[in-house]
Design a protein around this motif. Structure first.
Motif, PDB file in Angstrom:
ATOM      1  N   THR A 191       0.824  -1.220   0.000  1.00 18.60           N
ATOM      2  CA  THR A 191       0.000   0.000   0.000  1.00 18.60           C
ATOM      3  C   THR A 191       0.854   1.264   0.000  1.00 18.60           C
ATOM      4  O   THR A 191       0.476   2.266  -0.607  1.00 18.60           O
ATOM      5  N   GLY A 192       2.018   1.214   0.651  1.00 23.49           N
ATOM      6  CA  GLY A 192       2.896   2.380   0.699  1.00 23.49           C
ATOM      7  C   GLY A 192       3.580   2.646  -0.627  1.00 23.49           C
ATOM      8  O   GLY A 192       3.576   3.771  -1.131  1.00 23.49           O
ATOM      9  N   HIS A 193       4.148   1.610  -1.222  1.00 25.36           N
ATOM     10  CA  HIS A 193       4.814   1.781  -2.515  1.00 25.36           C
ATOM     11  C   HIS A 193       3.823   2.216  -3.588  1.00 25.36           C
ATOM     12  O   HIS A 193       4.147   3.046  -4.445  1.00 25.36           O
ATOM     13  N   TYR A 194       2.614   1.650  -3.528  1.00 24.10           N
ATOM     14  CA  TYR A 194       1.626   1.990  -4.555  1.00 24.10           C
ATOM     15  C   TYR A 194       1.201   3.456  -4.415  1.00 24.10           C
ATOM     16  O   TYR A 194       1.092   4.170  -5.417  1.00 24.10           O
ATOM     17  N   ALA A 195       1.023   3.908  -3.177  1.00 23.73           N
ATOM     18  CA  ALA A 195       0.688   5.321  -2.959  1.00 23.73           C
ATOM     19  C   ALA A 195       1.865   6.227  -3.342  1.00 23.73           C
ATOM     20  O   ALA A 195       1.680   7.303  -3.915  1.00 23.73           O
ATOM     21  N   TYR A 196       3.065   5.782  -3.023  1.00 26.36           N
ATOM     22  CA  TYR A 196       4.296   6.527  -3.365  1.00 26.36           C
ATOM     23  C   TYR A 196       4.342   6.792  -4.867  1.00 26.36           C
ATOM     24  O   TYR A 196       4.798   7.838  -5.327  1.00 26.36           O
ATOM     25  N   ALA A 223       3.470  15.034   2.842  1.00 22.08           N
ATOM     26  CA  ALA A 223       4.319  16.229   2.736  1.00 22.08           C
ATOM     27  C   ALA A 223       5.734  15.844   2.290  1.00 22.08           C
ATOM     28  O   ALA A 223       6.324  16.488   1.407  1.00 22.08           O
ATOM     29  N   ILE A 224       6.282  14.786   2.897  1.00 25.75           N
ATOM     30  CA  ILE A 224       7.627  14.337   2.503  1.00 25.75           C
ATOM     31  C   ILE A 224       7.598  13.791   1.075  1.00 25.75           C
ATOM     32  O   ILE A 224       8.506  14.045   0.287  1.00 25.75           O
ATOM     33  N   LEU A 225       6.522  13.075   0.726  1.00 29.50           N
ATOM     34  CA  LEU A 225       6.406  12.542  -0.633  1.00 29.50           C
ATOM     35  C   LEU A 225       6.398  13.669  -1.666  1.00 29.50           C
ATOM     36  O   LEU A 225       7.055  13.559  -2.712  1.00 29.50           O
ATOM     37  N   LYS A 231      11.854  16.983  -5.965  1.00 31.02           N
ATOM     38  CA  LYS A 231      13.316  16.970  -6.102  1.00 31.02           C
ATOM     39  C   LYS A 231      13.838  15.737  -6.849  1.00 31.02           C
ATOM     40  O   LYS A 231      15.046  15.631  -7.097  1.00 31.02           O
ATOM     41  N   GLY A 232      12.943  14.796  -7.185  1.00 29.47           N
ATOM     42  CA  GLY A 232      13.396  13.575  -7.852  1.00 29.47           C
ATOM     43  C   GLY A 232      14.284  12.717  -6.971  1.00 29.47           C
ATOM     44  O   GLY A 232      15.195  12.038  -7.447  1.00 29.47           O
ATOM     45  N   THR A 233      14.009  12.733  -5.675  1.00 24.28           N
ATOM     46  CA  THR A 233      14.832  11.974  -4.715  1.00 24.28           C
ATOM     47  C   THR A 233      14.660  10.472  -4.925  1.00 24.28           C
ATOM     48  O   THR A 233      13.532  10.005  -5.047  1.00 24.28           O
ATOM     49  N   PRO A 234      15.745   9.704  -4.974  1.00 26.04           N
ATOM     50  CA  PRO A 234      15.612   8.251  -5.093  1.00 26.04           C
ATOM     51  C   PRO A 234      15.011   7.627  -3.834  1.00 26.04           C
ATOM     52  O   PRO A 234      14.966   8.262  -2.762  1.00 26.04           O
ATOM     53  N   PHE A 235      14.622   6.386  -3.965  1.00 20.53           N
ATOM     54  CA  PHE A 235      13.884   5.739  -2.888  1.00 20.53           C
ATOM     55  C   PHE A 235      14.682   5.626  -1.589  1.00 20.53           C
ATOM     56  O   PHE A 235      14.158   5.912  -0.507  1.00 20.53           O
ATOM     57  N   GLY A 236      15.938   5.196  -1.658  1.00 21.40           N
ATOM     58  CA  GLY A 236      16.732   5.022  -0.429  1.00 21.40           C
ATOM     59  C   GLY A 236      16.805   6.291   0.416  1.00 21.40           C
ATOM     60  O   GLY A 236      16.433   6.301   1.593  1.00 21.40           O
ATOM     61  N   GLN A 241      14.677   9.997   4.779  1.00 23.22           N
ATOM     62  CA  GLN A 241      13.996  11.271   5.054  1.00 23.22           C
ATOM     63  C   GLN A 241      12.680  11.062   5.810  1.00 23.22           C
ATOM     64  O   GLN A 241      12.069  12.006   6.278  1.00 23.22           O
ATOM     65  N   GLY A 242      12.228   9.789   5.894  1.00 22.00           N
ATOM     66  CA  GLY A 242      10.993   9.479   6.622  1.00 22.00           C
ATOM     67  C   GLY A 242       9.750   9.432   5.765  1.00 22.00           C
ATOM     68  O   GLY A 242       8.637   9.609   6.274  1.00 22.00           O
ATOM     69  N   VAL A 243       9.902   9.161   4.473  1.00 19.32           N
ATOM     70  CA  VAL A 243       8.732   9.167   3.589  1.00 19.32           C
ATOM     71  C   VAL A 243       7.728   8.073   3.962  1.00 19.32           C
ATOM     72  O   VAL A 243       6.529   8.241   3.785  1.00 19.32           O
ATOM     73  N   MET A 244       8.224   6.952   4.503  1.00 25.97           N
ATOM     74  CA  MET A 244       7.320   5.908   4.985  1.00 25.97           C
ATOM     75  C   MET A 244       7.097   6.134   6.479  1.00 25.97           C
ATOM     76  O   MET A 244       8.044   6.078   7.259  1.00 25.97           O
ATOM     77  N   CYS A 245       5.858   6.397   6.839  1.00 23.84           N
ATOM     78  CA  CYS A 245       5.597   6.858   8.212  1.00 23.84           C
ATOM     79  C   CYS A 245       4.734   5.873   8.992  1.00 23.84           C
ATOM     80  O   CYS A 245       4.143   4.946   8.435  1.00 23.84           O
ATOM     81  N   GLU A 246       4.672   6.119  10.282  1.00 27.08           N
ATOM     82  CA  GLU A 246       3.903   5.249  11.178  1.00 27.08           C
ATOM     83  C   GLU A 246       2.405   5.453  10.975  1.00 27.08           C
ATOM     84  O   GLU A 246       1.923   6.584  10.993  1.00 27.08           O
TER      85      GLU A 246
END
Length: 300
Positions: A191-196, A223-225, A231-236, A241-246
Motif C-alpha cells: 500500500t505504501g509503494h503503490y501510494a508513493y 508532505a515528505i512525498l 526533487k526527484g529523490t531516489p527511494f533510499g 527522510q521518513g517518507v514511509m511513516c507510522e
C-alpha cells in the motif's frame, strides 16, 4: 464496533526493524528482531533479506517456534526484463530462498523487480521505462518463475510493485497484470509503494481482486512525498527522510484497504513493512506495538 477482519492474517517483517541487508552494522541483531516482533504482538513474520535470519532450517524452526512465530513468506529480487541470459543466476538465488521458505511451512515467495536506479547512490542504472521486448521478457520470465517455483517448492509467487522499479505506477501494474496469467503470477500489493507511485490501493483491490495474493501494509507521509517528487529523490534517501511513516499518520488509510481485502472472501496475509533504513535500534519496537494496536482497532 469495527467488523472483524477474519480473512486477514497480520504480521510484520525485518523491514519494520530497519533491516534491508543480510548483514549491516547499522541493523539490529536478528535475535532482537525476533524477540521484539513477538513482544509487539505479531505471530507472522517474513524472512527478510536472505541470510539475515539463520538459513539452517532446523535452527530457524527452533528459534521462531520458541517465540511462537510463524513464517508467511520469503523475498527475492529479480531482473527478468533482461531476458533469458539472467535465468540461471536468478534461479540460483530464488531456489535458495524458496527452499528455506518451504522448509518454514510458508506458501508465498515475494518477488521484487530490480531497481532502475541505485537505492543508495541514486545512480541511474537503466531507463525507467521498459521497451516492448523488455516487457515481454519480464512478463514471460515471471510466468516461468511462477511455474518453476510452484513445481519445485509448492510456493505461489506474488510480485511486489516497488518504487524505482519497472513495476511501480498504476499503468505499469495494470499492464503487468493484463500481460500475465493469474494461474502463475499474482500480486503482493504494498500500500505504501503503490501510494508513493500515485496508485489507489482500494481501487486496485476492487478492480483486480482475483490477482491480489498478498498485502504489505505501509503508509507514506504526503508532505515528505511531495518534496521527494519535486526533487526527484531516489527511494533510499527518501526512506531516510521518513517518507514511509507510522500509521495512521499517512496515506492510504488502512481501514478501507483492509475492508476491501476482506470483501474478496479469501485468506490474505497483511504484513506490516514500515521502511526505516537506517534507524536507531530502540525506535522500531514502540512503533510496532502502536501499529499492532492500531490494526486491531481496524478489526485486524
Amino acid at each position: 464496533m469495527t467488523d472483524a477482519l477474519d480473512r486477514i492474517r497480520v504480521g510484520s517483517a525485518p523491514d519494520s526493524w530497519g533491516v534491508w541487508f543480510p548483514d549491516d552494522p547499522r541493523q539490529v541483531p536478528w535475535e532482537r528482531f525476533l524477540d521484539e516482533v513477538a513482544e509487539a504482538g505479531y505471530s507472522w513474520i517474513e524472512l527478510g533479506p536472505y541470510g539475515y535470519l539463520p538459513t539452517d532450517p532446523a535452527r530457524l524452526t527452533d528459534e521462531i517456534a520458541k517465540r511462537d512465530l510463524r513464517v508467511s513468506a520469503g523475498t527475492v529480487f529479480t531482473g527478468l526484463h533482461r531476458g533469458p541470459a539472467v535465468w540461471e543466476s536468478t534461479w540460483e538465488h530464488v531456489s535458495q530462498v524458496a527452499a528455506l521458505t518451504q522448509a518454514m511451512g510458508a506458501k508465498h515467495l515475494v518477488v521484487i523487480p530490480s531497481f532502475w536506479r541505485d537505492d543508495k547512490t541514486a545512480e541511474i542504472l537503466e531507463p525507467p521505462e521498459l521497451t516492448g521486448e523488455q516487457w515481454a521478457h519480464l512478463t514471460k520470465g515471471m510466468e516461468r518463475l511462477g511455474h518453476e517455483v510452484k513445481e519445485a517448492y509448492g510456493l505461489d509467487i506474488v510480485v511486489h510493485p516497488h518504487a524505482d522499479t519497472h513495476i511501480d505506477t498504476e499503468d505499469h501494474v495494470e499492464h503487468f497484470l493484463d500481460s500475465t496469467d493469474t494461474e502463475l503470477v499474482n500480486l503482493c500489493l504494498d500500500t505504501g509503494h503503490y501510494a508513493y507511485c500515485g496508485g489507489d490501493s482500494v481501487k486496485l483491490i476492487e478492480t483486480y481482486g482475483e490477482r491480489i495474493g498478498y498485502l504489505h501494509l505501509k503508509q507514506v507521509d504526503p508532505a515528505i512525498l511531495a518534496d521527494v517528487q519535486a526533487k526527484g529523490t531516489p527511494f533510499g534517501p527518501a526512506v531516510a527522510q521518513g517518507v514511509m511513516c507510522e500509521p495512521p499518520a499517512g496515506v492510504p488509510e488502512l481501514a478501507p484497504v483492509l475492508a476491501a481485502a476482506q470483501r474478496l472472501g479469501v485468506d490474505l496475509f497483511a504484513i506490516v513493512e514500515q521502511d526505516m533504513y537506517p534507524c536507531e535500534p530502540d525506535r522500531p519496537l514502540p512503533i510496532a506495538v502502536r501499529t499492532r494496536k492500531f490494526l486491531r482497532s481496524c478489526g485486524a
